[in-house]
Motif scaffolding. Structure first.
Motif, PDB file in Angstrom:
ATOM      1  N   ASP A   1       0.864  -1.180   0.000  1.00  0.00           N
ATOM      2  CA  ASP A   1       0.000   0.000   0.000  1.00  0.00           C
ATOM      3  C   ASP A   1       0.905   1.235   0.000  1.00  0.00           C
ATOM      4  O   ASP A   1       1.557   1.526   1.008  1.00  0.00           O
ATOM      5  N   PRO A   2       0.958   1.984  -1.108  1.00  0.00           N
ATOM      6  CA  PRO A   2       1.884   3.114  -1.164  1.00  0.00           C
ATOM      7  C   PRO A   2       1.358   4.378  -0.489  1.00  0.00           C
ATOM      8  O   PRO A   2       2.091   5.353  -0.334  1.00  0.00           O
ATOM      9  N   GLY A   3       0.072   4.362  -0.092  1.00  0.00           N
ATOM     10  CA  GLY A   3      -0.552   5.572   0.432  1.00  0.00           C
ATOM     11  C   GLY A   3       0.202   6.259   1.565  1.00  0.00           C
ATOM     12  O   GLY A   3       0.534   7.446   1.465  1.00  0.00           O
ATOM     13  N   PRO A   4       0.503   5.538   2.663  1.00  0.00           N
ATOM     14  CA  PRO A   4       1.197   6.208   3.777  1.00  0.00           C
ATOM     15  C   PRO A   4       2.549   6.807   3.374  1.00  0.00           C
ATOM     16  O   PRO A   4       2.885   7.923   3.774  1.00  0.00           O
ATOM     17  N   ALA A   5       3.330   6.064   2.573  1.00  0.00           N
ATOM     18  CA  ALA A   5       4.639   6.573   2.158  1.00  0.00           C
ATOM     19  C   ALA A   5       4.493   7.784   1.242  1.00  0.00           C
ATOM     20  O   ALA A   5       5.207   8.785   1.395  1.00  0.00           O
ATOM     21  N   LEU A   6       3.568   7.721   0.285  1.00  0.00           N
ATOM     22  CA  LEU A   6       3.376   8.840  -0.630  1.00  0.00           C
ATOM     23  C   LEU A   6       2.938  10.100   0.112  1.00  0.00           C
ATOM     24  O   LEU A   6       3.437  11.198  -0.150  1.00  0.00           O
ATOM     25  N   ARG A   7       2.001   9.927   1.035  1.00  0.00           N
ATOM     26  CA  ARG A   7       1.512  11.109   1.763  1.00  0.00           C
ATOM     27  C   ARG A   7       2.594  11.704   2.653  1.00  0.00           C
ATOM     28  O   ARG A   7       2.715  12.928   2.787  1.00  0.00           O
ATOM     29  N   ALA A   8       3.397  10.841   3.267  1.00  0.00           N
ATOM     30  CA  ALA A   8       4.476  11.337   4.128  1.00  0.00           C
ATOM     31  C   ALA A   8       5.516  12.097   3.314  1.00  0.00           C
ATOM     32  O   ALA A   8       5.975  13.178   3.725  1.00  0.00           O
ATOM     33  N   ILE A   9       5.901  11.552   2.163  1.00  0.00           N
ATOM     34  CA  ILE A   9       6.884  12.226   1.323  1.00  0.00           C
ATOM     35  C   ILE A   9       6.313  13.508   0.734  1.00  0.00           C
ATOM     36  O   ILE A   9       7.007  14.523   0.614  1.00  0.00           O
ATOM     37  N   ALA A  10       5.023  13.489   0.367  1.00  0.00           N
ATOM     38  CA  ALA A  10       4.400  14.673  -0.235  1.00  0.00           C
ATOM     39  C   ALA A  10       4.392  15.858   0.723  1.00  0.00           C
ATOM     40  O   ALA A  10       4.486  17.017   0.287  1.00  0.00           O
ATOM     41  N   LEU A  11       4.293  15.588   2.007  1.00  0.00           N
ATOM     42  CA  LEU A  11       4.358  16.681   2.982  1.00  0.00           C
ATOM     43  C   LEU A  11       5.731  17.347   2.986  1.00  0.00           C
ATOM     44  O   LEU A  11       5.862  18.542   3.223  1.00  0.00           O
ATOM     45  N   GLU A  12       6.764  16.551   2.718  1.00  0.00           N
ATOM     46  CA  GLU A  12       8.132  17.064   2.706  1.00  0.00           C
ATOM     47  C   GLU A  12       8.511  17.632   1.340  1.00  0.00           C
ATOM     48  O   GLU A  12       9.296  18.583   1.249  1.00  0.00           O
ATOM     49  N   LEU A  13       7.977  17.025   0.280  1.00  0.00           N
ATOM     50  CA  LEU A  13       8.330  17.427  -1.084  1.00  0.00           C
ATOM     51  C   LEU A  13       7.051  17.647  -1.900  1.00  0.00           C
ATOM     52  O   LEU A  13       6.688  16.843  -2.762  1.00  0.00           O
ATOM     53  N   PRO A  14       6.359  18.740  -1.649  1.00  0.00           N
ATOM     54  CA  PRO A  14       5.058  18.949  -2.297  1.00  0.00           C
ATOM     55  C   PRO A  14       5.138  19.107  -3.812  1.00  0.00           C
ATOM     56  O   PRO A  14       4.142  18.898  -4.512  1.00  0.00           O
ATOM     57  N   ASP A  15       6.301  19.473  -4.337  1.00  0.00           N
ATOM     58  CA  ASP A  15       6.433  19.684  -5.782  1.00  0.00           C
ATOM     59  C   ASP A  15       7.042  18.480  -6.508  1.00  0.00           C
ATOM     60  O   ASP A  15       7.339  18.562  -7.706  1.00  0.00           O
TER      61      ASP A  15
ATOM     62  N   GLU B   1      19.517  14.852   0.602  1.00  0.00           N
ATOM     63  CA  GLU B   1      18.257  15.349   1.145  1.00  0.00           C
ATOM     64  C   GLU B   1      17.201  14.252   1.154  1.00  0.00           C
ATOM     65  O   GLU B   1      16.414  14.140   2.104  1.00  0.00           O
ATOM     66  N   PHE B   2      17.185  13.434   0.119  1.00  0.00           N
ATOM     67  CA  PHE B   2      16.256  12.308   0.084  1.00  0.00           C
ATOM     68  C   PHE B   2      16.501  11.366   1.259  1.00  0.00           C
ATOM     69  O   PHE B   2      15.568  10.926   1.924  1.00  0.00           O
ATOM     70  N   HIS B   3      17.771  11.025   1.498  1.00  0.00           N
ATOM     71  CA  HIS B   3      18.103  10.158   2.624  1.00  0.00           C
ATOM     72  C   HIS B   3      17.570  10.742   3.930  1.00  0.00           C
ATOM     73  O   HIS B   3      16.989  10.035   4.759  1.00  0.00           O
ATOM     74  N   ALA B   4      17.783  12.033   4.116  1.00  0.00           N
ATOM     75  CA  ALA B   4      17.349  12.701   5.349  1.00  0.00           C
ATOM     76  C   ALA B   4      15.828  12.657   5.493  1.00  0.00           C
ATOM     77  O   ALA B   4      15.298  12.415   6.581  1.00  0.00           O
TER      78      ALA B   4
ATOM     79  N   VAL C   1      10.733  10.706   7.938  1.00  0.00           N
ATOM     80  CA  VAL C   1       9.349  10.239   7.879  1.00  0.00           C
ATOM     81  C   VAL C   1       9.227   8.782   8.303  1.00  0.00           C
ATOM     82  O   VAL C   1       8.127   8.304   8.565  1.00  0.00           O
ATOM     83  N   GLY C   2      10.365   8.054   8.383  1.00  0.00           N
ATOM     84  CA  GLY C   2      10.349   6.689   8.902  1.00  0.00           C
ATOM     85  C   GLY C   2       9.659   5.688   7.994  1.00  0.00           C
ATOM     86  O   GLY C   2       8.645   5.097   8.365  1.00  0.00           O
ATOM     87  N   LEU C   3      10.215   5.482   6.806  1.00  0.00           N
ATOM     88  CA  LEU C   3       9.633   4.514   5.875  1.00  0.00           C
ATOM     89  C   LEU C   3      10.069   3.101   6.261  1.00  0.00           C
ATOM     90  O   LEU C   3      10.940   2.508   5.638  1.00  0.00           O
ATOM     91  N   HIS C   4       9.438   2.558   7.290  1.00  0.00           N
ATOM     92  CA  HIS C   4       9.860   1.263   7.824  1.00  0.00           C
ATOM     93  C   HIS C   4       9.182   0.085   7.120  1.00  0.00           C
ATOM     94  O   HIS C   4       9.674  -1.034   7.180  1.00  0.00           O
TER      95      HIS C   4
END
Length: 265
Positions: free
Chosen positions: A93-107, A161-164, A169-172
Motif C-alpha cells: 500500500d503506497p498511500g502512507p509513504a506517498l503522503r508522508a513524502i508529499a508533505l516534505e516534497l510537495p512539488d 536530502e532524500f536520505h534525510a 518520515v520513517g519509511l519502515h
C-alpha cells in the motif's frame, strides 16, 4: 573451469551505458554463457515491460528476469504472446509513504508502476526517464493503487536530502533506494533483487556457491552480498563496492565484459 551456474546482471550502468548502449562484446559474452549452460538472469529496477526487451536484445529468450527491484519476476518464453509471463508479484500500500513524502516534497513527481504496461503518474516525467505507457491520474488515485514499485522524482533535491527525508518520515514498511540523482524507488518491505533471485535459484536447483552477480547501484547492494561472487562496477558508490567481493572497471570501460568472460567455462 568456472563453477558459476547462475549469474545475475543489473542493466543500467552495468550492462547498458547511460545513453542506452550495450556493447557487442557484452552481447556475445551473454550468449556464450547461455551456450555453456549458465543461467543468465537480468535483475533490474526496470518494470517487466522495459526489462524483457533488454533480455531479448541480449539473446535471452528463455529463463527468468527479476524486475521492479525484486517485486516482480517474469519467465521468458517464446510460447507467451508478449514473450514473457509474470509469475511472481509482491505489492504494498503506497498511500502512507506517498503522503508522508508529499508533505516534505510537495512539488515532487510521483509514479506508481502499472504492471507490464508502464506507469501511472501525478504529472509528466522528463522525457526518457520512465518507459512504457504513461497515464496521468490524481494523487489520491495513485495513493490508493496497490504498488510493486513507486518512483519519486524531485529535481530540486539532492540524494542526501532524500536520505534525510526518508529517515525523518520513517519509511519502515517499504524498502527504498535513493538514486544517483533526485530519485527515490520504493518497493515492498523485505523485497529486493536478492530475495527474488533466491527464489529463482531454488527454482533452478542451483547451489548457493554457484552464483555470481554484477551491479553498480544502491539497489544492487543486497544482490552483491547474496551472490557467492559479487562484483561491483568501478563507478559504484563506496558502500556498494564495499559490499562486493571484487570491483571491475567502470561502465565507460565496459567493465562488466571482463567479468562475464571470466565466468565462462
Amino acid at each position: 573451469m568456472s563453477r558459476t551456474r547462475l549469474v545475475a546482471l543489473d542493466v543500467d550502468g552495468t550492462l547498458m551505458s547511460y545513453d542506452g548502449v550495450i556493447s557487442d562484446g557484452v552481447r556475445q559474452a551473454v550468449r556464450d554463457l547461455v551456450a555453456a549452460g549458465v543461467h543468465v538472469v537480468l535483475a533490474t529496477g526496470r518494470g517487466a515491460h522495459s526489462a524483457v526487451p533488454v533480455a531479448l536484445d541480449l539473446g535471452l529468450t528463455e529463463g527468468w528476469v527479476v524486475c521492479s527491484n525484486g517485486a516482480v519476476t517474469a519467465r521468458l518464453g517464446a510460447d507467451e504472446a508478449a514473450g514473457f509471463e509474470i509469475t511472481d508479484v509482491v505489492t504494498f500500500d503506497p498511500g502512507p509513504a506517498l503522503r508522508a513524502i508529499a508533505l516534505e516534497l510537495p512539488d515532487a513527481l510521483y509514479a506508481v508502476e502499472d504492471l507490464g504496461v508502464g506507469f501511472r503518474v501525478s504529472s509528466p516525467f522528463p522525457a526518457g526517464e520512465l518507459s512504457g505507457e504513461m497515464e496521468v491520474v490524481g494523487f489520491d488515485e495513485l495513493a490508493a493503487t496497490p504498488a510493486t514499485r513507486v518512483v519519486i522524482r524531485a529535481p530540486g533535491a539532492s540524494p542526501e536530502e532524500f536520505h534525510a527525508i526518508v529517515e525523518r518520515v520513517g519509511l519502515h514498511e517499504v524498502e527504498y533506494a535513493v538514486g544517483w540523482t533526485a530519485w527515490l524507488d520504493l518497493t515492498p518491505g523485505g523485497v529486493s533483487k536478492a530475495s527474488a533471485l533466491e527464489a529463482v535459484r531454488r527454482r533452478l536447483g542451483v547451489e548457493p556457491f554457484a552464483t555470481a552477480a554484477i551491479g553498480d547501484g544502491g539497489n544492487d547492494l543486497q544482490m552483491l552480498q547474496w551472490a557467492a561472487r559479487g562484483v561491483a562496477m568501478g563507478h559504484a558508490r563506496d558502500d556498494v563496492r564495499a559490499a562486493a567481493d571484487e570491483v571491475t572497471g567502470t561502465i565507460d570501460d565496459d567493465g562488466a565484459l571482463a567479468t562475464l568472460r571470466s565466468l565462462l567455462p
